[in-house]
Each structure stands twice: as structure tokens, then as C-alpha cells.
Design an enzyme around this catalytic site. Structure first.
Site, PDB file in Angstrom:
ATOM      1  CB  CYS A 100      -0.131 -52.980  20.083  1.00 39.63           C
ATOM      2  SG  CYS A 100       0.773 -52.006  18.875  1.00 39.63           S
ATOM      3  CB  CYS A 104      -1.356 -48.155  13.021  1.00 44.27           C
ATOM      4  SG  CYS A 104      -2.201 -49.559  13.682  1.00 44.27           S
ATOM      5  CB  THR A 191       4.995 -49.926  18.455  1.00 43.06           C
ATOM      6  OG1 THR A 191       4.769 -49.266  19.688  1.00 43.06           O
ATOM      7  CG2 THR A 191       3.885 -50.906  18.206  1.00 43.06           C
ATOM      8  CD  GLU A 257       5.500 -51.684  22.838  1.00 38.64           C
ATOM      9  OE1 GLU A 257       5.599 -52.507  23.766  1.00 38.64           O
ATOM     10  OE2 GLU A 257       4.464 -51.555  22.159  1.00 38.64           O
ATOM     11  CG  HIS A 292       0.128 -43.313  16.154  1.00 40.46           C
ATOM     12  ND1 HIS A 292      -0.089 -44.353  15.280  1.00 40.46           N
ATOM     13  CD2 HIS A 292       0.542 -43.902  17.312  1.00 40.46           C
ATOM     14  CE1 HIS A 292       0.189 -45.507  15.875  1.00 40.46           C
ATOM     15  NE2 HIS A 292       0.567 -45.263  17.111  1.00 40.46           N
ATOM     16  CE1 TYR A 296      -1.902 -45.145  19.513  1.00 43.49           C
ATOM     17  CE2 TYR A 296      -2.167 -44.555  21.811  1.00 43.49           C
ATOM     18  CZ  TYR A 296      -1.379 -45.031  20.787  1.00 43.49           C
ATOM     19  OH  TYR A 296      -0.085 -45.396  21.036  1.00 43.49           O
ATOM     20  CB  CYS A 299      -5.805 -49.740  17.726  1.00 40.05           C
ATOM     21  SG  CYS A 299      -4.918 -48.700  18.905  1.00 40.05           S
ATOM     22  CD  GLU A 447       0.869 -48.548  22.212  1.00 36.50           C
ATOM     23  OE1 GLU A 447      -0.032 -49.410  22.197  1.00 36.50           O
ATOM     24  OE2 GLU A 447       1.797 -48.527  21.405  1.00 36.50           O
TER      25      GLU A 447
HETATM   26 FE1  SF4 Z   1      -0.525 -50.306  18.081  1.00 39.97          FE
HETATM   27 FE2  SF4 Z   1      -2.774 -48.907  18.138  1.00 39.97          FE
HETATM   28 FE3  SF4 Z   1      -0.485 -47.709  17.462  1.00 39.97          FE
HETATM   29 FE4  SF4 Z   1      -1.702 -49.485  15.841  1.00 39.97          FE
HETATM   30  S1  SF4 Z   1      -2.485 -47.456  16.484  1.00 39.97           S
HETATM   31  S2  SF4 Z   1       0.460 -49.368  16.304  1.00 39.97           S
HETATM   32  S3  SF4 Z   1      -2.495 -50.942  17.279  1.00 39.97           S
HETATM   33  S4  SF4 Z   1      -1.011 -48.593  19.444  1.00 39.97           S
HETATM   34 FE    FE Z   2       1.125 -46.790  19.608  1.00 39.84          FE
END
Ligand code: SF4
Ligand code: FE
Length: 484
Positions: A100, A104, A191, A257, A292, A296, A299, A447
Site C-alpha cells: 500500500c 491515495c 493508512t 496503519e 476509495h 482498489y 492498487c 484491507e
Molecule cells: Fe493503499 Fe490502495 Fe488505499 Fe492507495 S488505494 S491508500 S494503495 S489501499
Molecule cells: Fe486503503
């Protein structure tokens, strides 16, 4: 300085006076701590890639506010193309870090707060949008990393914020002053907060009039007086203290985290984006979560690419890469991974402008994206473990491999195909272990389940956005049903 280099970023975080605790002690130098440093390296990659000409169009964009070239992680989306590029950028970062990369959450918070403050001001004549635009311009000019803090501890989930036995279980305003507000509470699972310069705080659920004091949004530097963080443990985290490379699996990158406490923190007026307008709390939550959930689809797919590559390499090192059962498993993993990506791209391509002008993803498709993410990485991880074999959890340590007596024995008996060294075989298995059971499993597995909202949160949104009435009307039209 609209774009920082990776080194400048590291030094800028080093210069901050954050209050960080881990294993019962204050961490005096988080930047140099072996457990924490890999997570900083992951965020650094968002700066390093922005410096490279081949990634310029993906990683950077011209800001409509400053007119300067900025990192896309600080951008307010102006089109569906921007939304699509966001997902592509996240896939790239997942591929480069297998972790991660944390930046983001801030980007998603920027875009949610941007449109929500506009609509709040329209109704109440407040000046939150102007406050936010000033903050945003500052972030873009300085190329800052900003954490987006949403999840309150929540206490008794059956009770609203104001009904909790302990009123601090949701972050709230405890004092309103001429020059600002004082807030108290905590945000859980944050995070990357310790790798951030600033934090944007947002409410975590829809709220009624009695929850007014909890309907608050603002931004402050992470080292503001009264803020401190307690780092969360990850499975196998102390391996990073053992000075080994192989056993860690991914020695350079990671995620982190923390539980972040706001112990009577002062927020000046110009940094407030919501303060009591409770009916806009739900809008902010829904928009942030939507963005968000789109994230996902980028990422996790990038990390999935690394895991699929690791499984294929392990198969090759075992001499089974041509076996049809192995090939089929790799196809299945690819199919699942690309399905996630398809959802991330789809919800972006179907995006629409908000009243404020920035672009919002399609909420239904973003929620479908995240719902799939709560499942497919688990199946991809299961197949990777299947292909890897039991050695990924029974292999001796790097110290044994380096030992004069034991090393040659390990070399001899844990060898796969003759052309590949035992060390390389162990390296790839440890990477799979890291992604499925070790520190990176936080990001790739749990996550995927709970980040950006647990599965049920998406199902509620899917129910709300699914438009069953329209589907029923379609069916009745085909069946020539006329109802009185
Ligand atoms: Fe982490 Fe993915 Fe959230 Fe970006 S989108 S902060 S990489 S979990
Ligand atoms: Fe996340």
C-alpha cells in the site's frame, strides 16, 4: 517547488515532529526505524515515478488552480480521463511497491471534500469551499502527502455518536472559539498517517441533528500539538529488525496503519471544511468511500500482478510451469485480477461532473468494484499458495542459508530446477509468503476486505443504486403486464 524529489520528500517528513508510539515506546526517529521505513519508501515511489519522463503523463498533470505541473496524487479530477488515469497510476504503483503506497486516501479525500464543501456553502452561505481551495493550492504547490482520516473507533455500533457511553468514540468538536474549534477523539486504521505532512479529517457516517458536534471536517499538519499515533502490528513485522533481506519477502516496501488520537487539537477557522452541517456528513462519507472503492480497482490489481508473477516464477523454479493445471491456475488468477481492473476503469469511464465541476466516479460500479475486491484477492492468494507449495511456510531462515554448515545442506536439498539457485527459489517463496501471510497481507488481504468500507457497506450502496424499480418496469414491459 511544485514537484518534490523522493529525497526531498523523505527529508520533509524527517523534519516533522510527530508523536509516534510502537511496542510501548516513543519512536524518536520514525524515518529511520527498520519496521516503519519500508512504508515511507512506498510513498516515496509516488514522488520518484513523477520525476521520470516515461511516467510524466500518468503521474503528473497541470493544475487548473496553480497552472503548474503537479503530482496526480494532489489533483482535483477534471474529466473521466483523469479518473481513468488515476486507476492506471495506482496499478503502476502497486506493481512497483507490492504494498500500500498510502497517498491515495488524501487524493480521495480532496475530491470528496471539494464537491461537498461547494454544496454545503450553496445551502448555508458558509465559506468552506474557499477554505478548502486555499488548502488544496497549498498542498499542490508544496507537493504534500495528506492522509484522509475517516474511520472513528465507533464503540457500540448500534448507537449513534451522541448516544455512546463515551462521547469521544466519534471525533467531535469540544469547544467553539472565535478563531477556530477544538476537537477530541480518534481515528482508527490510519493508512500512512506517519508518512503524511497533513491530515484531512472527515466524519465516518451519516448524522442527525443531535450529532451536530460530530459533523466536522478539517485539515491540520500531522505534528500539530495534541495529535499522537500508536502504530498497528502486522504479522511478521519484527522480521524487519533482523537485518535479513530474504526472510522479509519485500525488504524495501511496505504499508503501515496507526490509531491516531486527537487530544484537544486546535483547528483554525480557515482549515475548517464542515462544522455542524450534519446533513452533509453522509454526502462526504459516500463520496470519499466511492472514490476509495474505485482506488482498489487499481492498487490491488497492481499488487495482484506481482503476486501472479511470483506464483508463475515459483512454478518455473519448480519445473512445473508447463503443467496444464498450473497454467490454468495462472489464467484464473489473471482473469480475477483483470476483472477488478475492469471495474476500476468502468466506474471511472462512467464518471460525471459534480455541481462543483470536479468529476465523480459512477457510485454503483465503484461499489461493485470494491465488493469484488473483498473476494478475488483471497482467491488469487489461495491459488498462489497452491502453486507455491508448502515450502513457502517451512523454509529455513536466511541465517541458516548463510551458515557455513547448514547453507550447503539447504542449497542441496531445497533446490528446484538445476538452473536456478536455491536462494532465488527461497526469495520468490518469501515474497509470496509476505503478500499472503506477512506484513503485506494487511494491504492485500484484510484491507481488501475492510478498507474503504467492509463488504456490507458496499451491499447497502449497491441496493440503493441498483434501481430495482427500473428493472421491474423493464420486465413488466416485456411481459406485457399492465397494472392498475
Ligand atoms: Fe493503499 Fe490502495 Fe488505499 Fe492507495 S488505494 S491508500 S494503495 S489501499
Ligand atoms: Fe486503503
Amino acid at each position: 517547488m511544485a514537484l518534490m524529489t523522493g529525497e526531498e520528500y523523505i527529508e520533509s517528513i524527517r523534519a516533522m515532529q510527530m508523536e509516534v508510539y510502537m511496542f510501548g515506546k516513543r519512536v524518536e526517529h520514525p524515518v529511520d526505524d527498520p519496521i516503519l521505513r519500508p512504508s515511507l519508501n512506498s510513498v516515496r515511489m509516488t514522488y520518484d515515478l513523477a520525476q521520470l519522463p516515461e511516467y510524466r503523463d500518468l503521474m503528473t498533470v497541470i493544475s487548473p488552480y496553480t497552472g503548474q505541473r503537479i503530482n496526480r496524487f494532489t489533483h482535483i479530477h477534471q474529466s473521466t480521463e483523469d479518473l481513468i488515469n488515476k486507476v492506471k497510476m495506482q496499478r503502476l504503483l502497486g506493481q512497483k511497491t507490492a504494498a500500500c503506497f498510502q497517498r491515495c486516501v488524501g487524493m480521495d479525500a480532496f475530491n470528496a471534500v471539494f464537491s461537498t464543501t461547494y454544496e454545503t456553502d450553496k445551502k448555508y452561505g458558509t465559506s468552506y469551499h474557499e477554505n478548502f481551495k486555499k488548502f488544496m493550492t497549498y498542498v499542490q504547490e508544496k507537493d504534500l502527502t495528506v492522509d484522509g482520516a475517516m474511520t472513528d473507533p465507533k464503540g457500540d455500533r448500534s448507537k449513534a455518536p451522541h448516544e455512546q457511553a463515551d462521547p469521544d468514540l466519534y471525533l467531535r468538536v469540544v469547544e467553539r472559539r472565535e478563531d477556530g474549534i477544538v476537537v477530541r477523539g480518534a481515528k482508527a486504521h490510519q493508512t500512512g498517517i506517519l508518512n503524511s505532512h497533513e491530515v484531512i479529517v472527515m466524519p465516518t457516517i451519516s448524522m442527525g441533528p443531535e450529532d451536530k458536534d460530530y459533523a466536522v471536517s478539517f485539515a491540520v499538519p500531522v505534528d500539530t500539538k495534541g495529535i499522537f499515533m500508536i502504530i498497528g502490528r502486522q504479522s511478521c513485522d519484527t522480521r524487519k529488525r533482523e537485518h535479513t533481506e530474504i526472510d522479509v519477502g519485500n525488504s524495501e516496501f511496505g504499508g503501515v496503519e496507526a490509531l491516531v488520537v486527537f487530544d484537544d487539537v486546535f483547528v483554525p477557522n480557515e482549515r475548517i471544511f464542515l462544522n455542524g452541517e450534519h446533513e452533509f456528513a453522509g454526502m462526504l462519507v459516500e463520496r470519499f468511500a466511492g472514490y476509495h472503492r474505485q482506488s482498489y480497482g487499481g492498487c490491488k490489481v497492481g499488487v495482484g500482478d506481482v503476486l501472479i508473477g511470483a506464483a508463475a516464477t515459483a512454478a518455473e523454479y519448480n519445473g512445473v510451469e508447463k503443467a496444464s493445471a498450473v497454467k490454468d491456475k495462472l489464467i484464473e488468477m489473471t482473469h480475477l485480477n483483470e476483472t477488478l481492473y475492469a471495474c476500476g476503469i468502468a466506474c471511472s469511464a462512467e464518471g460525471r461532473p459534480t455541481e462543483s465541476g470536479n468529476y465523480m466516479i459512477d457510485l454503483l460500479l465503484a461499489n461493485v468494484c470494491k465488493q469484488n475486491v473483498t473476494r478475488y484477492p483471497y482467491e488469487i492468494a489461495r491459488l498462489a499458495e497452491d502453486i507455491a507449495g508448502g515450502l513457502m511456510v517451512t523454509a529455513p531462515s536466511e541465517a541458516d542459508l548463510r551458515d557455513e554448515k547448514l547453507g550447503p545442506v539447504i542449497e542441496k536439498y531445497l533446490k528446484g530446477v538445476n538452473a536456478v539457485s536455491t536462494e532465488n527459489r527461497l526469495r520468490i517463496l518469501r515474497l509470496i509468503e509476505n503478500l499472503t501471510l506477512g506484513t503485506a497481507a494487511v494491504g492485500y488481504r484484510t484491507e481488501s476486505m475492510h478498507g474503504a468500507g467492509s463488504p456490507q457497506a458496499q451491499r447497502i450502496m449497491i441496493a440503493r443504486q441498483g434501481n430495482l424499480a427500473h428493472k421491474k418496469a423493464l420486465a413488466k414491459a416485456i411481459a406485457h403486464i399492465k397494472e392498475d
